[in-house]
Scaffold this active site. Structure first.
Site, PDB file in Angstrom:
ATOM      1  N   TYR A 160       3.185   2.352 -10.394  1.00 33.11           N
ATOM      2  CA  TYR A 160       2.878   0.941 -10.124  1.00 33.11           C
ATOM      3  C   TYR A 160       1.647   0.505 -10.931  1.00 33.11           C
ATOM      4  O   TYR A 160       1.702  -0.475 -11.668  1.00 33.11           O
ATOM      5  CB  TYR A 160       2.639   0.783  -8.627  1.00 33.11           C
ATOM      6  CG  TYR A 160       2.389  -0.631  -8.166  1.00 33.11           C
ATOM      7  CD1 TYR A 160       3.436  -1.550  -8.062  1.00 33.11           C
ATOM      8  CD2 TYR A 160       1.108  -1.050  -7.796  1.00 33.11           C
ATOM      9  CE1 TYR A 160       3.203  -2.847  -7.604  1.00 33.11           C
ATOM     10  CE2 TYR A 160       0.870  -2.337  -7.342  1.00 33.11           C
ATOM     11  CZ  TYR A 160       1.916  -3.233  -7.241  1.00 33.11           C
ATOM     12  OH  TYR A 160       1.684  -4.514  -6.791  1.00 33.11           O
ATOM     13  N   PHE A 187       0.224  -2.488  11.312  1.00 36.33           N
ATOM     14  CA  PHE A 187      -0.655  -2.549  12.494  1.00 36.33           C
ATOM     15  C   PHE A 187      -0.167  -3.610  13.486  1.00 36.33           C
ATOM     16  O   PHE A 187      -0.141  -3.376  14.691  1.00 36.33           O
ATOM     17  CB  PHE A 187      -2.108  -2.849  12.076  1.00 36.33           C
ATOM     18  CG  PHE A 187      -2.838  -1.660  11.487  1.00 36.33           C
ATOM     19  CD1 PHE A 187      -2.244  -0.407  11.382  1.00 36.33           C
ATOM     20  CD2 PHE A 187      -4.158  -1.789  11.036  1.00 36.33           C
ATOM     21  CE1 PHE A 187      -2.918   0.695  10.837  1.00 36.33           C
ATOM     22  CE2 PHE A 187      -4.851  -0.706  10.502  1.00 36.33           C
ATOM     23  CZ  PHE A 187      -4.228   0.536  10.394  1.00 36.33           C
TER      24      PHE A 187
HETATM   25  P1  NAD Z   1       7.921  -8.019  -2.172  1.00 35.50           P
HETATM   26  O1  NAD Z   1       8.389  -6.617  -2.247  1.00 35.50           O
HETATM   27  O2  NAD Z   1       8.076  -8.740  -0.875  1.00 35.50           O
HETATM   28  O3  NAD Z   1       8.606  -8.896  -3.288  1.00 35.50           O
HETATM   29  C1  NAD Z   1       9.077  -8.396  -4.522  1.00 35.50           C
HETATM   30  C2  NAD Z   1      10.387  -9.079  -4.839  1.00 35.50           C
HETATM   31  O4  NAD Z   1      10.850  -8.616  -6.118  1.00 35.50           O
HETATM   32  C3  NAD Z   1      11.491  -8.758  -3.823  1.00 35.50           C
HETATM   33  O5  NAD Z   1      12.181  -9.914  -3.449  1.00 35.50           O
HETATM   34  C4  NAD Z   1      12.402  -7.795  -4.584  1.00 35.50           C
HETATM   35  O6  NAD Z   1      13.739  -7.808  -4.135  1.00 35.50           O
HETATM   36  C5  NAD Z   1      12.243  -8.314  -6.008  1.00 35.50           C
HETATM   37  N1  NAD Z   1      12.582  -7.312  -7.005  1.00 35.50           N
HETATM   38  C6  NAD Z   1      12.179  -6.010  -7.062  1.00 35.50           C
HETATM   39  N2  NAD Z   1      12.709  -5.406  -8.120  1.00 35.50           N
HETATM   40  C7  NAD Z   1      13.469  -6.328  -8.781  1.00 35.50           C
HETATM   41  C8  NAD Z   1      14.270  -6.300  -9.936  1.00 35.50           C
HETATM   42  N3  NAD Z   1      14.405  -5.198 -10.667  1.00 35.50           N
HETATM   43  N4  NAD Z   1      14.895  -7.440 -10.312  1.00 35.50           N
HETATM   44  C9  NAD Z   1      14.769  -8.570  -9.588  1.00 35.50           C
HETATM   45  N5  NAD Z   1      14.030  -8.651  -8.459  1.00 35.50           N
HETATM   46  C10 NAD Z   1      13.380  -7.538  -8.062  1.00 35.50           C
HETATM   47  O7  NAD Z   1       6.392  -8.009  -2.618  1.00 35.50           O
HETATM   48  P2  NAD Z   1       5.319  -9.185  -2.680  1.00 35.50           P
HETATM   49  O8  NAD Z   1       4.163  -8.799  -1.827  1.00 35.50           O
HETATM   50  O9  NAD Z   1       5.951 -10.520  -2.477  1.00 35.50           O
HETATM   51  O10 NAD Z   1       4.822  -9.032  -4.183  1.00 35.50           O
HETATM   52  C11 NAD Z   1       5.262  -9.920  -5.197  1.00 35.50           C
HETATM   53  C12 NAD Z   1       4.529  -9.611  -6.492  1.00 35.50           C
HETATM   54  O11 NAD Z   1       3.115  -9.717  -6.308  1.00 35.50           O
HETATM   55  C13 NAD Z   1       4.788  -8.205  -7.015  1.00 35.50           C
HETATM   56  O12 NAD Z   1       4.901  -8.253  -8.418  1.00 35.50           O
HETATM   57  C14 NAD Z   1       3.544  -7.436  -6.616  1.00 35.50           C
HETATM   58  O13 NAD Z   1       3.289  -6.370  -7.489  1.00 35.50           O
HETATM   59  C15 NAD Z   1       2.477  -8.522  -6.705  1.00 35.50           C
HETATM   60  N6  NAD Z   1       1.332  -8.211  -5.821  1.00 35.50           N
HETATM   61  C16 NAD Z   1       1.419  -8.391  -4.479  1.00 35.50           C
HETATM   62  C17 NAD Z   1       0.326  -8.068  -3.674  1.00 35.50           C
HETATM   63  C18 NAD Z   1       0.349  -8.280  -2.188  1.00 35.50           C
HETATM   64  O14 NAD Z   1      -0.634  -7.933  -1.528  1.00 35.50           O
HETATM   65  N7  NAD Z   1       1.356  -8.852  -1.593  1.00 35.50           N
HETATM   66  C19 NAD Z   1      -0.825  -7.535  -4.250  1.00 35.50           C
HETATM   67  C20 NAD Z   1      -0.852  -7.346  -5.634  1.00 35.50           C
HETATM   68  C21 NAD Z   1       0.222  -7.703  -6.416  1.00 35.50           C
HETATM   69  N1  UDP Z   2      -2.943   2.201   5.687  1.00 37.38           N
HETATM   70  C1  UDP Z   2      -3.169   2.726   6.950  1.00 37.38           C
HETATM   71  N2  UDP Z   2      -2.128   2.704   7.828  1.00 37.38           N
HETATM   72  C2  UDP Z   2      -0.908   2.197   7.543  1.00 37.38           C
HETATM   73  C3  UDP Z   2      -0.685   1.661   6.252  1.00 37.38           C
HETATM   74  C4  UDP Z   2      -1.734   1.695   5.341  1.00 37.38           C
HETATM   75  O1  UDP Z   2      -4.272   3.189   7.261  1.00 37.38           O
HETATM   76  O2  UDP Z   2      -0.023   2.221   8.426  1.00 37.38           O
HETATM   77  C5  UDP Z   2      -4.081   2.181   4.741  1.00 37.38           C
HETATM   78  C6  UDP Z   2      -3.757   2.731   3.354  1.00 37.38           C
HETATM   79  O3  UDP Z   2      -3.958   4.121   3.319  1.00 37.38           O
HETATM   80  C7  UDP Z   2      -4.765   1.962   2.504  1.00 37.38           C
HETATM   81  C8  UDP Z   2      -4.908   0.615   3.214  1.00 37.38           C
HETATM   82  O4  UDP Z   2      -4.440   0.826   4.541  1.00 37.38           O
HETATM   83  O5  UDP Z   2      -6.016   2.609   2.530  1.00 37.38           O
HETATM   84  C9  UDP Z   2      -4.097  -0.492   2.564  1.00 37.38           C
HETATM   85  O6  UDP Z   2      -2.774  -0.025   2.422  1.00 37.38           O
HETATM   86  P1  UDP Z   2      -1.580  -0.945   1.885  1.00 37.38           P
HETATM   87  O7  UDP Z   2      -0.398  -0.046   1.744  1.00 37.38           O
HETATM   88  O8  UDP Z   2      -1.438  -2.152   2.718  1.00 37.38           O
HETATM   89  O9  UDP Z   2      -2.088  -1.455   0.461  1.00 37.38           O
HETATM   90  P2  UDP Z   2      -2.776  -0.723  -0.795  1.00 37.38           P
HETATM   91  O10 UDP Z   2      -3.022   0.707  -0.489  1.00 37.38           O
HETATM   92  O11 UDP Z   2      -1.779  -0.891  -1.874  1.00 37.38           O
HETATM   93  O12 UDP Z   2      -4.029  -1.472  -0.991  1.00 37.38           O
END
Ligand code: NAD
Ligand code: UDP
Length: 326
Positions: free
Chosen positions: A144, A190
């Protein structure tokens, strides 16, 4: 009226983006292969005359004339992106290439959903956009982190080499209504555990920190970045700079749900970043953006959402049991 392509539009963030972009009077093409997203997230737009859903994998090239592209397709939760790491890397890299080719062909503006993960386990705190990061390139999160880093590289090379009009948003942990209960991220885990009266699963000792941004604040920042002047091609952090330990988050969830659940400690996953907090000066200076929803308020709204989800689920379960016994 612009033609706007939103990849990953059936996901947590993508569906809210679809809603905002449609409401601004544009045509939205939502492209998603439903890998981690769901049609339920976009059900309410399916009959909208300006909304089109295309079930499609971003790894496959496509040709549609568009004015703007939000490239959000990618599994985002660690259990999901680690389930098939080779596929995760392909989605980031091939997805970025295909969308950049489309932007190049039609002169479209394109924004990449990048992530705070590109900073890895950061040695600079809070993280500024000028920090290059500390990523383990051979670890279990690398599919990732490095995939998203490679996508950023492609964005800047297409910009320098072909003049593509790019934007890059580095998203920090975001939560809110619309999250998938089974997603595995900490906020959804959570809240769902607390509502079900199950133990809250803290990984490690819970001293690691994250800074949690409410969905609506985040999407507002992203739309401002898309609409910013053309010189704003540099990466911009969007997130909430208030930092909490994972243990503090668990305690807030227990307090706000009134749950009697216990906290249990489970092993910390490999390469789990110890701290994370955005420096948002760039977003403040160039987008006049800052978050408005503080953690307790956002968690309350998210509890309400999961409460409704669980009640609907229980109601459907009861109805199907009654039907089966009739
Ligand atoms: P999510 O998993 O809910 O959404 C991702 C979407 O992409 C889903 O609808 C999935 O079906 C689609 N998808 C996955 N692979 C695909 C493919 N090969 N072709 C077409 N569609 C595909 O996640 P999210 O939280 O909504 O995240 C959306 C974007 O934001 C992602 O790129 C993620 O990396 C980025 N992002 C999210 C967070 C967060 O905290 N939510 C943080 C950092 C980055
Ligand atoms: N985490 C946790 N319990 C859970 C899920 C996640 O303690 O049930 C912790 C995880 O180890 C990380 C933080 O919460 O330290 C955020 O995790 P998340 O998967 O939401 O996002 P990311 O690690 O990608 O920031």
């Amino acid at each position: 009226m612009k033609n706007v392509l939103i990849t990953g539009g059936a996901g947590f963030l993508g569906a809210h983006l679809c809603e905002r972009v449609l409401a601004a009077g544009n045509r939205v093409i939502c492209l998603d292969n439903l890998y981690t997203g769901s049609k339920a997230n976009i059900e309410h737009f399916l009959s909208h005359p300006n909304f089109q859903f295309r079930e499609w994998d971003v790894c496959d090239p496509l040709d549609i004339e568009v004015d703007e592209i939000y490239n959000f397709a990618c599994p985002a939760s660690p259990p999901h992106y680690q389930a098939d790491p080779v596929r995760t890397m392909k989605i980031s890299v091939l997805g970025a290439l295909n969308m950049l080719d489309l932007a190049k062909k039609y002169g479209a503006k394109i924004i990449q959903a990048s992530t705070s993960e590109i900073y890895g386990d950061p040695l600079v705190h809070p993280q500024t956009e000028s920090y290059w990061g500390n990523v383990n390139s051979i670890g279990i999160r690398a599919c990732y982190d490095e995939g998203k880093r490679a996508a950023e590289t492609l964005f800047y090379d297409y910009h320098r080499q072909y003049g593509v009009n790019i934007r890059v948003v580095r998203i920090f942990n975001t939560y809110g209504p619309g999250m998938n209960a089974e997603d595995g991220r900490v906020v959804s885990n959570f809240i769902v555990q607390a509502l079900k009266g199950e133990d809250l699963t803290i990984y490690g000792d819970g001293s690691q920190t994250r800074s949690f941004c409410y969905r609506d604040d985040l999407v507002e920042g992203i739309i401002r970045l898309m609409n910013a002047p053309d010189e704003v091609t540099f990466p911009v952090n969007i997130g909430n700079p208030n930092e909490f330990t994972v243990r503090q988050l668990a305690e807030i969830v227990l307090e706000l749900t009134g749950s009697k659940s216990q906290l249990i400690l489970l092993p910390l996953p490999q390469d789990d970043p110890t701290q994370r907090c955005p420096d948002i000066s760039r977003a403040q200076d160039h987008l006049a953006w800052q978050p408005n929803v503080e953690l307790r308020e956002g968690i309350l709204r998210t509890i309400e959402y999961f409460n409704d989800q669980l009640s609907n689920f229980n109601r459907l379960n009861r109805a199907s049991r009654v039907e089966a016994s009739a």
